[in-house]
Design a protein around this motif. Structure first.
Motif, PDB file in Angstrom:
ATOM      1  N   GLU A 662     -39.999  78.130  42.637  1.00 15.40           N
ATOM      2  CA  GLU A 662     -39.999  79.207  43.625  1.00 15.40           C
ATOM      3  C   GLU A 662     -40.313  78.737  45.044  1.00 15.40           C
ATOM      4  OE1 GLU A 662     -41.898  82.913  42.576  1.00 15.40           O
ATOM      5  OE2 GLU A 662     -41.834  82.392  40.441  1.00 15.40           O
ATOM      6  N   ALA A 663     -39.517  79.252  45.997  1.00 12.60           N
ATOM      7  CA  ALA A 663     -39.754  79.050  47.422  1.00 12.60           C
ATOM      8  C   ALA A 663     -38.843  80.003  48.175  1.00 12.60           C
ATOM      9  CB  ALA A 663     -39.467  77.610  47.840  1.00 12.60           C
ATOM     10  N   VAL A 664     -39.372  80.656  49.212  1.00 14.40           N
ATOM     11  CA  VAL A 664     -38.559  81.527  50.055  1.00 14.40           C
ATOM     12  C   VAL A 664     -37.625  80.654  50.879  1.00 14.40           C
ATOM     13  CG1 VAL A 664     -38.592  83.228  51.910  1.00 14.40           C
ATOM     14  CG2 VAL A 664     -40.363  83.273  50.146  1.00 14.40           C
ATOM     15  N   ASP A 665     -36.355  80.995  50.870  1.00 14.78           N
ATOM     16  CA  ASP A 665     -35.334  80.252  51.607  1.00 14.78           C
ATOM     17  C   ASP A 665     -35.116  80.946  52.949  1.00 14.78           C
ATOM     18  OD1 ASP A 665     -33.282  78.614  52.371  1.00 14.78           O
ATOM     19  OD2 ASP A 665     -31.790  79.518  51.054  1.00 14.78           O
ATOM     20  N   ASP A 667     -34.221  80.253  57.504  1.00 17.68           N
ATOM     21  CA  ASP A 667     -33.952  79.395  58.660  1.00 17.68           C
ATOM     22  C   ASP A 667     -33.974  80.283  59.894  1.00 17.68           C
ATOM     23  OD1 ASP A 667     -31.457  80.722  58.752  1.00 17.68           O
ATOM     24  OD2 ASP A 667     -30.473  79.129  57.610  1.00 17.68           O
ATOM     25  N   ALA A 668     -33.555  79.751  61.019  1.00 18.32           N
ATOM     26  CA  ALA A 668     -33.631  80.499  62.272  1.00 18.32           C
ATOM     27  C   ALA A 668     -32.806  81.777  62.238  1.00 18.32           C
ATOM     28  CB  ALA A 668     -33.181  79.609  63.425  1.00 18.32           C
ATOM     29  N   ASN A 669     -31.821  81.867  61.346  1.00 16.99           N
ATOM     30  CA  ASN A 669     -30.976  83.060  61.247  1.00 16.99           C
ATOM     31  C   ASN A 669     -31.574  84.147  60.362  1.00 16.99           C
ATOM     32  OD1 ASN A 669     -28.841  82.064  62.912  1.00 16.99           O
ATOM     33  ND2 ASN A 669     -28.253  80.712  61.213  1.00 16.99           N
ATOM     34  N   GLY A 670     -32.650  83.840  59.661  1.00 12.13           N
ATOM     35  CA  GLY A 670     -33.282  84.859  58.833  1.00 12.13           C
ATOM     36  C   GLY A 670     -33.647  84.349  57.461  1.00 12.13           C
ATOM     37  N   VAL A 671     -34.215  85.254  56.657  1.00 11.78           N
ATOM     38  CA  VAL A 671     -34.593  84.945  55.276  1.00 11.78           C
ATOM     39  C   VAL A 671     -33.360  85.081  54.395  1.00 11.78           C
ATOM     40  CG1 VAL A 671     -36.021  85.645  53.314  1.00 11.78           C
ATOM     41  CG2 VAL A 671     -36.968  85.695  55.632  1.00 11.78           C
ATOM     42  N   ARG A 672     -33.090  84.037  53.628  1.00 10.63           N
ATOM     43  CA  ARG A 672     -31.917  84.032  52.744  1.00 10.63           C
ATOM     44  C   ARG A 672     -32.230  84.541  51.337  1.00 10.63           C
ATOM     45  NH1 ARG A 672     -28.103  83.729  56.525  1.00 10.63           N
ATOM     46  NH2 ARG A 672     -28.304  81.877  57.848  1.00 10.63           N
ATOM     47  N   SER A 673     -33.488  84.660  51.034  1.00 13.93           N
ATOM     48  CA  SER A 673     -33.885  85.048  49.671  1.00 13.93           C
ATOM     49  C   SER A 673     -33.936  86.562  49.537  1.00 13.93           C
ATOM     50  CB  SER A 673     -35.244  84.429  49.334  1.00 13.93           C
ATOM     51  OG  SER A 673     -35.202  83.037  49.368  1.00 13.93           O
ATOM     52  N   TYR A 674     -32.826  87.227  49.824  1.00 17.67           N
ATOM     53  CA  TYR A 674     -32.836  88.691  49.779  1.00 17.67           C
ATOM     54  C   TYR A 674     -32.437  89.239  48.415  1.00 17.67           C
ATOM     55  CZ  TYR A 674     -27.996  87.592  51.025  1.00 17.67           C
ATOM     56  OH  TYR A 674     -26.740  87.047  51.058  1.00 17.67           O
ATOM     57  N   ASP A 675     -32.024  88.366  47.489  1.00 12.39           N
ATOM     58  CA  ASP A 675     -31.763  88.809  46.112  1.00 12.39           C
ATOM     59  C   ASP A 675     -32.121  87.659  45.180  1.00 12.39           C
ATOM     60  OD1 ASP A 675     -29.685  87.001  46.296  1.00 12.39           O
ATOM     61  OD2 ASP A 675     -28.114  88.522  46.440  1.00 12.39           O
ATOM     62  N   TRP A 676     -31.875  87.857  43.882  1.00 14.96           N
ATOM     63  CA  TRP A 676     -32.305  86.855  42.913  1.00 14.96           C
ATOM     64  C   TRP A 676     -31.520  85.556  43.040  1.00 14.96           C
ATOM     65  CZ3 TRP A 676     -36.867  87.713  41.554  1.00 14.96           C
ATOM     66  CH2 TRP A 676     -37.338  88.975  41.225  1.00 14.96           C
ATOM     67  N   SER A 677     -30.309  85.612  43.555  1.00 15.78           N
ATOM     68  CA  SER A 677     -29.565  84.366  43.721  1.00 15.78           C
ATOM     69  C   SER A 677     -30.205  83.481  44.779  1.00 15.78           C
ATOM     70  CB  SER A 677     -28.108  84.671  44.106  1.00 15.78           C
ATOM     71  OG  SER A 677     -28.033  85.261  45.392  1.00 15.78           O
ATOM     72  N   GLY A 678     -30.903  84.071  45.715  1.00 14.48           N
ATOM     73  CA  GLY A 678     -31.552  83.300  46.771  1.00 14.48           C
ATOM     74  C   GLY A 678     -33.013  83.022  46.507  1.00 14.48           C
ATOM     75  N   PRO A 680     -34.820  81.722  43.193  1.00 13.77           N
ATOM     76  CA  PRO A 680     -34.805  81.394  41.761  1.00 13.77           C
ATOM     77  C   PRO A 680     -36.189  81.483  41.142  1.00 13.77           C
ATOM     78  CG  PRO A 680     -34.673  79.412  43.099  1.00 13.77           C
ATOM     79  CD  PRO A 680     -34.568  80.555  44.048  1.00 13.77           C
ATOM     80  N   ILE A 681     -36.280  82.186  40.032  1.00 10.16           N
ATOM     81  CA  ILE A 681     -37.499  82.225  39.236  1.00 10.16           C
ATOM     82  C   ILE A 681     -37.182  81.656  37.864  1.00 10.16           C
ATOM     83  CG2 ILE A 681     -38.437  84.220  40.464  1.00 10.16           C
ATOM     84  CD1 ILE A 681     -37.655  85.964  38.066  1.00 10.16           C
ATOM     85  N   LEU A 682     -38.230  81.324  37.131  1.00  6.84           N
ATOM     86  CA  LEU A 682     -38.054  80.771  35.798  1.00  6.84           C
ATOM     87  C   LEU A 682     -37.290  81.752  34.917  1.00  6.84           C
ATOM     88  CD1 LEU A 682     -40.645  78.811  33.790  1.00  6.84           C
ATOM     89  CD2 LEU A 682     -39.751  80.883  32.761  1.00  6.84           C
TER      90      LEU A 682
END
Length: 744
Positions: A662-665, A667-678, A680-682
């Motif tokens: 787990e890690a929030v993805d 960059d300067a354009n914003g958070v990419r982890s807005y759904d489960w594809s972005g 990953p959990i176990l």
């Protein structure tokens, strides 16, 4: 989802009228006594055990009347099984069947204020309070009956809510309470009991919360359906501190089913007659809103360097002993973790109803009393006219979006008196707007003396807050977005030994000197707050990596090295139990296979946990397969073995997910982890193949709490097994998304 939710299920008077009989002390005494416990509640009786310190009156915990036995706790059920365990404790000490008790949790109109359900404090504090209060109530009832019959209380016995004399006289608890005033302080001296006599404590009861969850019943706040309830959705800015430039509210109002569009500064919401209509209105609202500005988001690759440059307050954590010139080997490393999400399976939800001048909010908040304070301030109502009632939410350990969803529902309900308002967040809103667990950087440098003993321990960490819980309206998103916004209260770390980002930063091992400091960063690139174990996850990971490396430099087995540096016999016992059950030391010739061991006592004052892990790191893919986990735990007197075992197993899985994946993805354009594809959990195929949990019971010893004892040691054991399997010490979390190798 169509099941009706019992609105009155937390009211103990089924006939309708709500009567609150216990009271707080006069305000002058509260103000004069400024001691506050670690969960934010005022300490009124420092000599009493557990939550009796903050709620000393017996009738705050137990009331008995013609309707039956009512027992209260300010703690909440989060899926851990604590509601069942607390009921066991109360029933054991009252000597009644659990089914005879009407058990109520976390309702600001009925239950004691126990602050937050957090930090493994539920059994530790509320369980201890009930253990003592219930026994004292039973004693008072027996004294009442003895006085009535003119006999000695010691000659009486109780059987399932009935007091019996040797001559055959009988009196129910409801009859006996007529001669007792339970509105009195609890006694400091506990009423002793022989653990061998326990009929409920130490035994596994069927969980109260499971049947509705497995049968599709109304188990969660998400399932609530009230008469004439309306459905609302919020429209959030593209990023925090954006400004709304334009919004076509009229176009939204013309959509089918829409009954209200709310615009207040930068706060936008839509209300419709059914949920799908609200979702469509929300989607149109996003398309028809224009925003400018907003917070700059940093580059994930440089976040840890940024933490060292942001404004911070330096807190000394432990400066013990006198450092000496190193005379033996040393180890030095930097350890990092990225931002983590709570990843609640069900996005946050709340229901609010402003009716007859009272605002009632059903919420899966972990602290209904603090939330009431924040909501009351936000909507301009006196706290006594705001009632917050806990209802389980589908997934959270820590400060996720629950409080903010409740604030949304409250704000909208105040604009629409008489109508129940249900606010359901969407997945992307949960992921983008929940408070994250802080990114952290730690630096460790430790050395051995000439005899291979731990000598000097130097440790420094950088972190943003782990405790942005609701202490005022400004901690709520909705209150920050309205035209007259509220400012968040200043960030204050939790003091040791509980700790914040520095939780478990002080090793329990015997060392000659410590030099441990925390850099508390309050200018935050992201909103951060509490997540299970707070800083203990990375701190124990770092400590246990260092211990393994120094053990290798000393030419010592890592388990024996730990035992040689511990004085606490209970710490040694869990290590030996895990070692022996695992069969340590274990050698394996499989390519990429490795074993690892770790230990910690949560906060150095609560439950003990030792873990051994066997895993395989596949050379071609880097994929980690956890074959075997063996753990031993000591949490004092065990209330429910099955519940404790479930807690430990859940912690193992959660920590494995954090540590490996787990890690929030962003960059300067914003958070990419807005759904489960972005994010990953176990997944199920990645679960450990075998998990053994060994419970060391301590009959008669204090309850120590179990929910968060595993996360740190599991991370440490995985990290050590990974190093053993690959020959490389990885110190950037998560391990499978990191390529940096530390050299000591």
């Amino acid at each position: 989802m169509g099941n009706e939710f019992d609105v009155s299920r937390r009211a103990f008077l089924r006939g309708g009228a709500l009567v609150v009989t216990f009271s707080l002390l006069p305000i002058g005494r509260v103000l004069a006594d400024t001691e506050v416990d670690t969960l934010g509640t005022v300490v009124l009786a420092p000599d009493l055990p557990g939550s009796l310190r903050t709620n000393p009156f017996l009738d705050a915990w137990v009331k008995i009347d013609s309707n039956g036995i009512n027992v209260y706790t300010g703690k909440v059920e989060l899926g851990t099984g604590v509601k069942t365990a607390l009921l066991q404790i109360a029933a054991e000490r009252l000597q009644v069947a659990p089914a005879a008790i009407n058990f109520l949790t976390a309702d600001t109109a009925l239950t004691p204020n126990e602050g937050y359900t957090a930090g493994s404090h539920t059994i530790f504090d509320s369980g201890t309070a009930l253990f003592n209060a219930a026994a004292q109530v039973r004693k008072l009832l027996m004294e009442s009956a003895a006085h009535e019959w003119g006999v000695e209380p010691s000659s009486l016995k109780t059987n399932d809510g009935v007091i019996e004399s040797a001559s055959g006289q009988r009196m129910t608890y409801a009859q006996a309470v007529q001669g007792v005033d339970l509105h009195r302080y609890a006694e400091a001296e506990p009423i002793q009991a022989r653990p061998s006599d326990y009929k409920l404590i130490g035994h596994s009861l069927q969980r109260l919360d499971i049947p509705a969850k497995v049968s599709g019943g109304a188990a969660f706040v998400q399932d609530m359906r009230l008469p004439e309830m309306l459905h609302a959705r919020v429209i959030r800015p593209p990023r925090p501190n954006s400004t709304l430039e334009s919004f076509d509210a009229q176009s939204i109002k013309s959509l089918p089913g829409v009954v209200q569009v709310i615009q207040d500064g930068n706060y936008l919401a839509v209300v419709a007659r059914d949920e799908w209509q609200a979702i469509k209105a929300m989607r149109n609202g996003y398309a028809l809103s224009r925003w400018s500005g907003g917070d700059v988001i940093p580059d994930a690759q440089h976040i840890h360097e940024l933490l060292t440059r942001l404004p911070a307050t330096r807190f000394p954590i432990s400066h013990e002993g006198k450092p000496t010139l190193p005379s033996g080997p040393s180890f030095k490393a930097k350890v990092t973790k990225q931002y983590l999400m709570h990843g609640s399976i069900g996005p946050s939800c709340a229901v609010a109803w402003f009716k007859d001048g009272i605002l009632t909010v059903w919420t899966h908040s972990q602290g209904v009393y603090p939330l009431r304070t924040g909501i009351a301030q936000m909507v301009g109502l006196p706290p006594e006219r705001v009632r917050c009632i806990h209802a389980e939410g589908s997934g959270c350990y820590g400060h996720n979006g629950a409080d903010d969803a409740a604030a949304d529902a409250a704000l909208i309900a105040m604009r629409m008196p008489g109508k129940p308002i249900r606010v359901q967040w969407m997945r992307e809103q949960e992921n983008l707007w929940e408070p994250y667990s802080s990114a952290m950087l730690t630096e460790v440098q430790a050395n051995l003396d000439a005899k291979g003993k731990l000598q000097d321990w130097n440790y420094e960490l950088w972190t943003t807050p782990h405790n942005e819980r609701i202490v005022n309206a400004g901690r709520l998103i909705a209150a920050r977005l309205i035209a007259r916004p509220f400012k968040s209260a200043p960030s204050i770390p939790i003091a040791q030994p509980e700790g914040d980002g520095d939780r478990n930063a002080v090793p329990l091992y015997t060392v000659a000197s410590t030099n441990i400091d925390m850099n508390f960063v309050t200018v935050m690139p992201f909103r951060t707050s509490a997540m299970r174990s707070l800083g203990a996850h990375i701190n124990i990971f770092a400590i246990e990596a260092c211990i393994d490396e120094l053990a290798a430099k000393a030419g010592s087995d890592p388990v024996e090295f730990r035992l040689a540096h511990l004085a606490d016999p209970r710490a040694k016992a869990v290590i030996k139990q895990a070692r022996d059950a695992f069969g340590w030391p274990t050698k394996t010739n499989r390519p990429g296979a490795g074993v690892g061991f770790a230990f910690a006592r949560y906060k150095n004052i609560m439950g003990y946990c030792a873990i051994a892990v066997e895993l395989t790191v596949h050379p071609q893919t880097g994929e980690v397969e956890i074959e075997r986990v063996v753990t031993a735990v000591d949490v004092g007197q065990i209330v429910s073995p099955d519940g404790l075992r479930n807690q430990v197993q859940g912690g193992i899985i959660q920590s494995a997910s954090w540590t490996l994946y787990e890690a929030v993805d962003y960059d300067a354009n914003g958070v990419r982890s807005y759904d489960w594809s972005g994010y990953p959990i176990l997944r199920f195929p990645q679960l450990p193949s075998k998990v053994e949990v060994h419970l060391i019971d301590q009959p008669g010893q204090p309850f120590l709490g179990a929910a968060e004892i595993v996360q740190g040691p599991m991370a440490g054991a995985i990290g050590n097994a990974f190093a053993n399997a690959t020959g490389q010490r990885r110190l950037k979390l998560p391990l499978t998304r990191s390529s940096n190798v530390a050299h000591g």
